[in-house]
Enzyme design. Structure first.
Site, short mmCIF file in Angstrom:
data_model
loop_
_atom_site.label_atom_id
_atom_site.label_comp_id
_atom_site.label_asym_id
_atom_site.label_seq_id
_atom_site.Cartn_x
_atom_site.Cartn_y
_atom_site.Cartn_z
CB SER A 100 -0.84 -0.09 1.30
OG SER A 100 -0.17 0.04 2.44
CG HIS A 104 -0.32 12.97 2.71
ND1 HIS A 104 -1.63 13.19 1.95
CD2 HIS A 104 -0.50 11.57 3.11
CE1 HIS A 104 -2.53 12.21 2.45
NE2 HIS A 104 -1.83 11.31 3.07
CG HIS A 114 -4.40 5.02 -2.07
ND1 HIS A 114 -5.42 4.43 -2.99
CD2 HIS A 114 -4.17 4.25 -1.16
CE1 HIS A 114 -5.69 3.16 -2.36
NE2 HIS A 114 -4.95 3.02 -1.33
CG ASN A 116 -3.92 -1.75 -1.60
OD1 ASN A 116 -4.53 -2.66 -1.89
ND2 ASN A 116 -3.52 -1.47 -0.31
CG HIS A 153 -7.92 9.08 -15.89
ND1 HIS A 153 -8.67 8.13 -15.39
CD2 HIS A 153 -8.13 10.25 -14.91
CE1 HIS A 153 -9.23 8.43 -14.32
NE2 HIS A 153 -9.09 9.74 -13.97
CG HIS A 183 -19.76 11.61 4.89
ND1 HIS A 183 -18.81 10.55 4.29
CD2 HIS A 183 -18.90 12.52 5.50
CE1 HIS A 183 -17.68 11.31 4.71
NE2 HIS A 183 -17.69 12.40 5.37
#
Length: 320
Positions: A100, A104, A114, A116, A153, A183
């Site tokens: 992983s 930053h 990120h 993984n 991409h 949320h």
């Protein structure tokens, strides 16, 4: 790459060897951006079985915090986070290994990234073993640049191209669905690739796909770092970066499967939470001015978009 094929025998040692070599090569590549800093290496073991190698670089001039972690753990029972989508595997013994990566950068004009890459094996004394690969990578800009998004991409699409024309669009949409803060009705970043439960076509094909995607990650990310790291930035832009990093923290602690898996399996907390940024802030009901670069991040960049098409037309609605 949709149908399941769990009959071809997996080579766990080959996967482990690749992941360890990948951790080393990626750290070496990142070290090139920080010649005056070194990665701290922390080997750890897990009482229930297995362990890992955590490598973290902090307080660099380019990389404020970068973590590249390897883990290989095993246990008598898969945790809930691993069987939520596959309840038929509940109660099986398991082995899980992966690398992983979370980076930053210091300059707010350089995006966080990120990645993984993982492998699971679930076993049962009376049933055939089940294995699968998962992983991918995603990009989280604070100030968007269209050419960076296109490059990211295009590199992802090129890595997927040998495996069929539908692979990139399918895994791109999956990434958009996964890296979403429900949320807040907001995307975490501009996406990339996300795949899971992959064992189509046998072990060799799936393993080759994982390796190809993993090896494309530095090709996707490091040119962006080098393009933006020397750009001048303001204290206000730095404050906005720290504010947007709060969204990163929210996602990792509420939704991220890797974080939940690590915590539920009794993994090493410091290694699991190395993904969190070193400096972060929250502001109550922040409103950015219409037409500002900060507002354009959410109005334009943080929307599912076809970055390979001319004009970047927005994809219809929220990620399906």
């Amino acid at each position: 790459m949709k149908e399941k094929d769990s009959q071809s025998a997996p080579d766990l040692q080959a996967v482990r060897t690749f992941l360890l070599a990948y951790q080393q090569s990626l750290c070496s590549a990142l070290q090139g951006e920080e010649p005056d800093q070194t990665f701290l290496q922390d080997d750890w073991s897990r009482a229930e079985g297995g362990g890992g190698i955590t490598r973290v670089l902090e307080q660099g001039s380019v990389l404020e915090k970068a973590g590249v972690n390897f883990s290989h753990v095993h246990g008598s029972r898969l945790p809930d986070s691993a069987t939520a989508a596959r309840p038929e595997l509940a109660g099986r013994a398991f082995q899980a290994m992966g690398v992983s990566v979370v980076i930053h950068p210091r300059n707010p004009l350089v995006p966080t990234s990120h990645a993984n890459f993982r492998f699971f094996l679930a076993t049962h004394p009376e049933r055939a073993p089940v294995w699968w690969f998962g992983g991918g990578y995603d990009l989280t800009p604070y100030y968007g640049f269209e050419e960076d998004c296109q490059h990211w991409h295009r590199t992802a699409a090129a890595a997927c191209a040998p495996y069929g024309e539908k692979v990139y669009p399918n895994y791109k949409r999956w990434c958009d669905r996964y890296f979403r803060l429900a949320h807040r009705s907001e995307q975490r970043g501009i996406g990339g690739l996300f795949f899971d439960d992959l064992n189509t076509g046998g072990f060799a094909r799936c393993f080759a796909f994982l390796q190809g995607v993993a090896e494309s990650y530095p090709e996707a990310y490091l040119p962006i770092v080098r393009r933006r790291k020397g750009m001048a930035c303001t204290d206000g832009q730095r404050a906005f970066q720290e504010y947007r990093r709060g969204r990163y923290v929210e996602f990792n602690l509420v939704y991220d499967r890797g974080t939940l898996f690590g915590l539920q399996t009794g993994g090493r907390t410091e290694s699991i939470l190395m993904s969190l940024p070193p400096r972060v802030r929250w502001e109550y009901c922040r409103e950015d001015a219409a037409g500002s670069d900060e507002r354009r991040l959410t109005d334009f960049f943080l929307r599912p978009r076809d970055w390979l098409a001319d004009g970047f037309p927005e994809e219809s609605g929220e990620p399906a």
